[in-house]
Enzyme design. Structure first.
Site, PDB file in Angstrom:
ATOM      1  N   GLU A  61       0.795  -1.219   0.024  1.00  0.00           N
ATOM      2  CA  GLU A  61      -0.070  -0.134  -0.183  1.00  0.00           C
ATOM      3  C   GLU A  61       0.930   1.368   0.032  1.00  0.00           C
ATOM      4  O   GLU A  61       0.525   2.296  -0.567  1.00  0.00           O
ATOM      5  CB  GLU A  61      -0.883  -0.126   1.028  1.00  0.00           C
ATOM      6  CG  GLU A  61      -2.050  -0.963   1.024  1.00  0.00           C
ATOM      7  CD  GLU A  61      -1.710  -2.378   1.354  1.00  0.00           C
ATOM      8  OE1 GLU A  61      -0.736  -2.607   1.911  1.00  0.00           O
ATOM      9  OE2 GLU A  61      -2.490  -3.268   1.099  1.00  0.00           O
ATOM     10  N   HIS A 108     -12.267  -5.556   8.160  1.00  0.00           N
ATOM     11  CA  HIS A 108     -12.935  -5.398   6.715  1.00  0.00           C
ATOM     12  C   HIS A 108     -14.645  -4.417   6.917  1.00  0.00           C
ATOM     13  O   HIS A 108     -15.246  -4.400   6.029  1.00  0.00           O
ATOM     14  CB  HIS A 108     -13.425  -6.806   6.055  1.00  0.00           C
ATOM     15  CG  HIS A 108     -12.286  -7.413   5.661  1.00  0.00           C
ATOM     16  ND1 HIS A 108     -11.564  -8.414   6.402  1.00  0.00           N
ATOM     17  CD2 HIS A 108     -11.557  -7.512   4.323  1.00  0.00           C
ATOM     18  CE1 HIS A 108     -10.423  -8.984   5.911  1.00  0.00           C
ATOM     19  NE2 HIS A 108     -10.512  -8.388   4.607  1.00  0.00           N
TER      20      HIS A 108
END
Ligand SMILES: Cc1ncc(C[n+]2csc(CCOP(=O)(O)OP(=O)(O)O)c2C)c(N)n1
Ligand SMILES: [Mg+2]
Length: 803
Positions: free
Chosen positions: A529, A596
């Site tokens: 990322e 999530h």
């Protein structure tokens, strides 16, 4: 020590060598004087490039127009050798001169020796980046320059291989540009370094990293930093092999001028033509004055090491080589060194005057106002007399603006309240403060966001158009079909991320588009990322329009440091000189489990001011934001609601064209009893609750703020409160998180508090992370029942007899 190369073996003239010698001396003198300026209190902090002069002279020879730099605070000689910095600018940076005209590299907003070269004109239009030597803007966090460097290099790959980009001749010469990076030996311990090197090897991009190995990271020696004590040795596994490309590794010595000149010539030629990453490990580098002005290196370097540093001083060695090879006589070299010293001294004097003069003019104007006062009431020789404040100010030898402002503000407090004549002093002081604050604001408080015609705030809205036959389709299809239009419309648009390419995104919002537009435009990346973000920053600095995909909002944390330190400050720290219009696309809010379903929006909005934050409630809104953002030149994050990809929405006819303005909320349900403010995935739950509340005779005005930054630019929420006199702020963040931010915006900034008849309330997620399963969600985050109860509770408290 051995410098065997004779000048005739190098492709440089005698004059060039002499000029290099002079520049090395100039740079060293600047470092020495610079340190003294800090130690005598004239400048606040100093960090310098002493000991790294010769490497940079050699590197600069290979840096061509159009090339890019992403370096760090040791690079002053390099910047001077490229004509991007000079002795006067050195002092402007050191003193923190805020005049953008004379200190364009950082306008006094960051430490000295932090550089940048604008990529836009003052009107926001792009400069011809192929006709200048480019430098991205330095940041202080160690290795923070590396991910951005990857993106700068990756742009060359796209410009070379995507033929549709060859027409953008002011952005690139068909990708012929090298991205040069520098880093200290100790900073290679950082994860960013390794992630960047690996990604560059995978991507095969023209990235040239130089490691200045002076053996220390401040006081900590290499044995605590680097396995086996050698960065090039431990990078061997990355090295290119026949038919198996990786990175090319070169080694040089920091004092060996001819050797370094040849080394960089060879290495950069390979990097440029083959578009393969190269790393120069430059060993035996010195740091004659120690790390920075914060301390002295005698504390941690042994006597032997200090002696070694004197022997291996690069300028001394260059001089010896020049004499040995009869490039110049000792007398000629002494003369050059003396000239350089003189230039540095003159620059110091001039730089100091240029820093002090405007402050003294400001002070003189203030003193004149005070001295000309007619009221003499408050003249007792006591501590807070007007006279005392004014005399104190006059005595300051090297004033800073703060001295002036403190004096003016303290006098204003102590102007006598009884004498009529005090009015003129009060008025004059207030006038002085107003004028000079406006100027100080200009120096320190501008360019957090793009304020130019290219600002996304100037993009006009276009409503989605529907016709009778408009089908209802899953949300992800709206994104996909919208992207299809965007990739056709904007040739500079690229997107990349984990699973973005081949399968078209984990939620299929790019389904089939890689096949249609090619791998260079819709691209899979490794799981990395921080460098996905850096890749995006670098591309956006070079005029491409990247959408960097971060798979889930929860994983944006891996990139948060750079998002905050680099992207969010780019425009600000260059005082409007650079834009990095990167769009970050991610998805979040509720779905399943701790990693999530995060909605850490307060963490985000409070660490990335400078980047707009869009939080659409559905995919039509998300697409509308992409369409808007691509028309402006600002960085932004779009958080798609994770649970919305399969939910059906009406497919607009004008895909790629409809646009949603940032900072304009939408009223989802008109109401009169209470205002309910939220965003993102909770809008749908709120709407369910609103329908149920209607049955209980409670009329809720439901407002979706749509973007958190900017926030409700037209005070729509205030207008609603004027009508309902009650408010509930709702979201899935932690208590005291984004709901507190929204409350502050509305109550304090919009001044809504006088219109409230009930205490303002918030309804948020729990303090803990959201647990797994539907039940985990139900008991961790607000449900429509919770919303119902919270609204009902406020109404009941207001009218117990009615509810
Ligand atoms: C992330 C981060 N941690 C710590 C620091 C403080 N710091 C500034 S420079 C430095 C040492 C860097 O050493 P090296 O990379 O070898 O570069 P050098 O200064 O020796 O050229 C440290 C620890 C920082 N700026 N950023
Ligand atoms: Mg070091």
């Amino acid at each position: 020590m051995k410098q065997s190369d004779s000048p005739s073996e190098l492709k440089i003239t005698r004059d060039e060598i002499l000029a290099d010698f002079r520049l090395a001396n100039l740079s060293r003198n600047l470092s020495v004087i610079g340190r003294r300026e800090v130690l005598t209190g004239k400048a606040k902090f100093g960090i310098f490039g002493d000991g790294k002069e010769i490497i940079q002279l050699a590197m600069a020879k290979q840096f061509k127009d159009g090339d890019w730099r992403s370096g760090y605070y040791r690079d002053q000689t390099w910047m001077m050798a490229m004509g991007l910095y000079n002795s006067l600018k050195f002092f402007h940076q050191l003193y923190g001169n805020t005049d953008r005209e004379i200190n364009p590299g950082n306008a006094g907003r960051v430490f000295n020796n932090h550089f940048s070269v604008p990529n836009i004109n003052p009107d926001g239009s792009w400069l011809d980046l192929t006709k200048q030597k480019n430098s991205s803007s330095d940041i202080s966090p160690t290795a923070g320059q590396m991910p951005r460097l990857l993106g700068l290099a990756y742009a060359s790959k796209l410009f070379r291989h995507n033929k549709d980009l060859h027409k953008f001749t002011t952005l690139s010469r068909k990708g012929n540009e090298v991205a040069f990076g520098t880093i200290g030996d100790a900073s290679t311990s950082e994860g960013h370094f390794w992630e960047t090197i690996n990604a560059a090897g995978v991507l095969q991009v023209p990235m040239a990293v130089s490691v200045y190995d002076d053996g220390y990271g401040i006081s900590v020696p290499k044995k605590y930093q680097t396995t086996k004590g050698s960065i090039s040795e431990i990078l061997r596994g990355f090295e290119s092999e026949k038919d198996n490309p990786g990175i090319r590794i070169f080694k040089g010595k920091g004092w060996d001028y001819p050797g370094l000149v040849k080394l960089y010539e060879e290495g950069i030629a390979i990097c440029r033509t083959e578009q393969t990453p190269v790393l120069f490990h430059i060993e035996e580098v010195t740091q004659p004055q120690g790390h920075s002005t914060s301390g002295s290196h005698e504390r941690y370097k042994s006597v032997e090491r200090l002696k070694w540093e004197l022997d291996y001083d690069p300028i001394k060695n260059m001089r010896e080589w020049m004499i040995k090879e009869s490039v110049a006589t000792p007398e000629e070299l002494d003369k050059l060194a003396a000239e350089a010293e003189e230039e540095a001294k003159t620059a110091r004097k001039k730089g100091w005057e240029m820093f002090q003069d405007p402050i003294k003019i400001e002070r003189d104007a203030l003193v004149r106002i005070i001295d000309a006062r007619s009221c003499r009431c408050n003249e007792d020789p006591k501590e807070d007399s007007v006279e005392n404040f004014s005399e104190d100010l006059k005595r300051v030898v090297a004033p800073i603006r703060k001295d002036n402002f403190v004096t003016a503000r303290k006098i204003l407090r102590n102007v006598c309240g009884t004498c009529n004549k005090s009015d003129s002093l009060k008025d004059e002081l207030q006038g002085w403060l107003k004028r000079n604050y406006a100027d100080a604001r200009n120096s320190y408080d501008t360019f957090l966001y793009n304020e130019m015609p290219t600002s996304v705030m100037n993009v006009q809205p276009v409503a989605p158009v529907y016709s009778e036959g408009s089908p209802e389709v899953p949300g992800r299809q709206i994104l996909r079909d919208n992207y299809d239009k965007l990739f056709t419309k904007y040739p500079l648009l690229v997107t990349f991320g984990e699973d973005t390419g081949g399968i078209g995104g984990v939620n299929q919002s790019l389904e089939g588009l890689q096949k249609k537009f090619g791998e260079l435009r819709i691209t899979d990346t490794g799981i990395r990322e921080a460098t996905i973000l850096g890749q995006g920053i670098g591309l956006s600095l070079r005029g491409l329009r990247p959408i960097a995909e971060i798979q889930y909002l929860d994983y944006l944390m891996y990139a948060l440091q750079l998002l905050s330190d680099d992207l969010a400050t780019t425009h600000y720290r260059t005082a409007g000189g650079m834009v990095a219009p990167l769009i970050i696309s991610t998805r979040g809010h509720r779905l399943e489990g701790i990693w999530h379903s995060g909605s850490p929006m307060s963490m985000l909005i409070n660490s990335v001011r400078g980047v707009y934050v869009c939080s659409p409630r559905d995919m039509t809104r998300a697409a509308g934001f992409y369409n808007t953002l691509l028309e402006g030149n600002d960085p932004a994050i779009v958080i798609e609601p994770l649970n919305g990809y399969r939910l059906k929405e009406k497919l607009p006819d004008n895909l790629g064209e409809f646009r949603i303005q940032l900072g304009i909320p939408e009223i989802i349900n008109q109401g009169t009893d209470i205002t309910l403010v939220t965003y993102g995935s909770t809008v749908r739950l709120a709407l369910e609750a609103v329908k149920q509340l209607e049955k209980h005779d409670i009329s809720v005005e439901l407002i979706d703020v749509q973007t958190l930054v900017p926030f409700d630019r037209e005070n729509m929420i205030l207008d609603s409160i004027k009508k309902t006199n009650r408010i509930l702020f709702l979201d899935e963040d932690v208590p005291g998180g984004t709901t507190a931010y929204m409350m502050q915006e509305v109550l304090e900034n919009q001044r809504a508090w006088p219109f409230l008849d009930s205490p303002p309330k918030t309804l948020t997620g729990k303090e803990h992370r959201p647990a797994y399963t539907t039940d985990g969600d139900y008991f961790s985050k607000p449900s429509s029942e919770d919303i119902f109860d919270a609204v009902y509770g406020i109404m009941k408290e207001a009218s117990p007899e009615k509810y």
